[in-house]
Design an enzyme around this catalytic site. Structure first.
Site, PDB file in Angstrom:
ATOM      1  N   CYS A 152     -88.387  -2.250 -68.441  1.00 56.89           N
ATOM      2  CA  CYS A 152     -88.891  -2.260 -69.595  1.00 56.89           C
ATOM      3  C   CYS A 152     -88.433  -1.123 -70.306  1.00 56.89           C
ATOM      4  CB  CYS A 152     -90.455  -2.491 -69.700  1.00 56.89           C
ATOM      5  SG  CYS A 152     -90.948  -2.652 -71.408  1.00 56.89           S
ATOM      6  N   GLY A 169     -90.894   0.238 -72.491  1.00 56.60           N
ATOM      7  CA  GLY A 169     -92.037   0.645 -71.961  1.00 56.60           C
ATOM      8  C   GLY A 169     -91.554   2.005 -71.225  1.00 56.60           C
ATOM      9  N   CYS A 218     -86.816  -4.814 -78.218  1.00 53.23           N
ATOM     10  CA  CYS A 218     -86.757  -4.690 -76.580  1.00 53.23           C
ATOM     11  C   CYS A 218     -85.626  -3.758 -76.276  1.00 53.23           C
ATOM     12  CB  CYS A 218     -86.501  -6.306 -76.366  1.00 53.23           C
ATOM     13  SG  CYS A 218     -86.094  -6.415 -74.700  1.00 53.23           S
ATOM     14  N   GLY A 219     -85.864  -2.850 -75.630  1.00 54.30           N
ATOM     15  CA  GLY A 219     -84.900  -1.996 -75.305  1.00 54.30           C
ATOM     16  C   GLY A 219     -83.736  -2.231 -74.233  1.00 54.30           C
ATOM     17  N   ASN A 234     -90.068 -13.630 -76.313  1.00 57.44           N
ATOM     18  CA  ASN A 234     -90.934 -13.598 -74.974  1.00 57.44           C
ATOM     19  C   ASN A 234     -90.852 -14.916 -74.375  1.00 57.44           C
ATOM     20  OD1 ASN A 234     -91.424 -10.784 -74.567  1.00 57.44           O
ATOM     21  ND2 ASN A 234     -92.922 -11.092 -76.038  1.00 57.44           N
ATOM     22  N   HIS A 252     -97.594  -0.181 -76.372  1.00 61.97           N
ATOM     23  CA  HIS A 252     -97.592   0.155 -74.935  1.00 61.97           C
ATOM     24  C   HIS A 252     -98.924   0.976 -74.994  1.00 61.97           C
ATOM     25  CE1 HIS A 252     -93.258  -0.928 -74.562  1.00 61.97           C
ATOM     26  NE2 HIS A 252     -93.172  -0.628 -75.569  1.00 61.97           N
ATOM     27  N   GLU A 302     -95.764  -6.814 -68.835  1.00 59.36           N
ATOM     28  CA  GLU A 302     -95.077  -6.941 -70.176  1.00 59.36           C
ATOM     29  C   GLU A 302     -95.875  -7.906 -71.165  1.00 59.36           C
ATOM     30  OE1 GLU A 302     -91.227  -7.058 -71.651  1.00 59.36           O
ATOM     31  OE2 GLU A 302     -90.319  -5.914 -69.807  1.00 59.36           O
TER      32      GLU A 302
HETATM   33  N1  LIG Z   1     -92.540  -8.333 -73.963  1.00 63.86           N
HETATM   34  C1  LIG Z   1     -92.095  -6.908 -74.974  1.00 63.86           C
HETATM   35  C2  LIG Z   1     -90.896  -7.185 -75.570  1.00 63.86           C
HETATM   36  C3  LIG Z   1     -89.785  -7.055 -74.399  1.00 63.86           C
HETATM   37  C4  LIG Z   1     -89.632  -5.477 -74.206  1.00 63.86           C
HETATM   38  C5  LIG Z   1     -89.007  -5.154 -72.861  1.00 63.86           C
HETATM   39  N2  LIG Z   1     -88.288  -6.015 -72.097  1.00 63.86           N
HETATM   40  C6  LIG Z   1     -88.065  -3.676 -73.135  1.00 63.86           C
HETATM   41  O1  LIG Z   1     -86.992  -3.689 -72.477  1.00 63.86           O
HETATM   42  O2  LIG Z   1     -88.304  -3.176 -74.124  1.00 63.86           O
HETATM   43  C7  LIG Z   1     -93.198  -7.198 -75.799  1.00 63.86           C
HETATM   44  O3  LIG Z   1     -94.008  -8.413 -76.220  1.00 63.86           O
HETATM   45  O4  LIG Z   1     -93.322  -6.088 -76.767  1.00 63.86           O
END
Ligand SMILES: N[C@H](CCC[C@H](N)C(=O)O)C(=O)O
Length: 279
Positions: free
Chosen positions: A223, A226, A73-74, A64, A165, A214
Site C-alpha cells: 500500500c 500506507g 492510491c500510491g 476499491n 491511515h 486496506e
Molecule cells: N484502499 C485505499 C486506496 C488504495 C491505496 C493503496 N492501494 C495505495 O497503494 O496507496 C483507500 O481506500 O484509501
C-alpha cells in the site's frame, strides 16, 4: 472494453483508458472487474482520464473492490505514469496528475527507454484530527491516541495522505492478527470516512516492516499511501530518521519526508497483460 493489468509490488490494478472507453458506472464496474473469481481480479480499478484542471496533465480516478472511490492510491499512480509513457500518451517524465487528493506528481526513472522505477511527490501529509478525519479528539497531530476496539485498547497515530491511515506499532508484524483487528478499525465509528490500517514493526531507524488492512480492499501485498503514512507516523514518534525503507509483503518502497515538506515515494511499476472485458 480493453483493459491493462498492472501492479506495484503485487498491489494490482485493472487500468482502463477513459480517453477511449466510456464507463457509465465505475463503482459497479470496480466491484465486478476486481472480483478474483467472477471478474479479472484486482485490488482496484484505475481510470486514465483527461484533466479538468489547467495545471494538470491527466486525471486519475481509483476505485476499491467494494466500489468505493478513495482519494488516492500510491502504487496505482506509479502504474499510471508507466502506462502513459509506454503508450506514448506523454513525452513528459514528470507528470502532473489530478486526483481527489490534489495534484500528485510521478517522475519516471528511465533506463534504456524503459521505466525502471517511479518517484512520486505525494504532497504534504495531513496530521490534524479533522484532516484524517477522526472524531473524539481535537489535535493538530494525532499521536499515541487511545482507540477502544471492543474490549481491547490500541495506541494509534493517524496520518492522511489524502486518504486516511491509522498506524499501530507492534512488536512482530508477521505475527499480528491483521485480518481479525484490521476490519474492526477500518469500520470503527470514530472514523467517519473509515480508514486504512497499518501494523508497523520498527526494525531500526531506517527500516520498518509493514502489514496492511486496506479500506475497501482488505489485506493487500503493498500500500503506497500506507507506506507514506506509516513513515510519517514513525518520524512523528521519533522511531526513525526521515528516509525509510518500508518492507512490505510484495517488496520494498523508499519513503522520505522532511517535516513541513512533501512526502516522496520511490518504487516499481509492472505491466502484466492486456485483455478485453466482455461483460
Ligand atoms: N484502499 C485505499 C486506496 C488504495 C491505496 C493503496 N492501494 C495505495 O497503494 O496507496 C483507500 O481506500 O484509501
Amino acid at each position: 472494453m480493453e483493459f491493462t493489468k498492472m501492479h506495484g509490488l503485487g498491489n494490482d490494478f485493472v487500468m482502463v483508458n477513459g480517453f477511449n472507453e466510456d464507463i457509465a458506472d465505475p463503482n459497479q464496474l470496480a466491484e465486478a472487474i476486481c472480483d478474483r473469481h467472477f471478474g479479472v481480479g484486482a485490488d482496484g480499478l484505475v481510470l486514465i482520464l483527461p484533466s479538468k484542471q489547467e495545471e494538470a496533465d491527466f486525471r486519475m480516478r481509483i476505485f476499491n473492490p467494494d466500489g468505493s472511490e478513495p482519494e488516492m492510491c500510491g502504487n496505482a499512480i506509479r502504474c499510471f505514469g508507466k502506462y502513459l509513457y509506454d503508450r506514448d500518451l506523454t513525452e513528459k517524465t514528470k507528470i502532473r496528475v489530478e486526483t481527489l487528493a490534489g495534484i500528485i506528481v510521478p517522475e519516471l526513472i528511465i533506463e534504456k527507454d524503459q521505466v525502471e522505477a517511479v518517484q512520486v511527490d505525494m504532497g504534504q501529509p495531513g496530521l490534524g484530527s479533522t484532516d484524517i478525519p477522526i472524531t473524539g479528539v481535537n489535535k493538530d497531530k494525532v499521536i499515541k491516541e487511545k482507540l477502544e476496539v471492543e474490549n481491547e485498547e490500541y495506541e494509534i497515530t493517524a496520518v492522511s495522505m489524502g486518504n486516511p491511515h491509522t498506524v499501530i506499532f507492534v512488536d512482530d508484524a508477521d505475527d499480528f492478527p491483521v485480518t481479525e483487528v484490521g476490519p474492526k478499525i477500518e469500520e470503527h465509528p470514530r472514523f467517519p470516512e473509515k480508514t486504512n490500517v497499518e501494523f508497523i514493526e520498527v526494525m531500526n531507524r531506517s527500516e520498518i516492516k509493514m502489514r496492511v488492512w486496506e479500506r475497501g480492499a482488505g489485506v493487500t501485498l503493498a500500500c503506497g499511501t500506507g507506506a507514506c503514512g506509516s513513515t510519517v507516523a514513525s518520524i512523528l514518534n521519533d522511531y526513525t530518521n526521515q528516509k525509510v525503507e518500508v518492507h512490505l509483503l510484495g517488496g520494498d518502497l523508499t519513503i522520505e519526508w522532511t517535516e513541513d515538506s512533501h512526502v516522496y515515494m520511490t518504487g516499481p511499476a509492472e505491466e502484466v497483460f492486456v485483455g478485453e472485458w466482455i461483460k
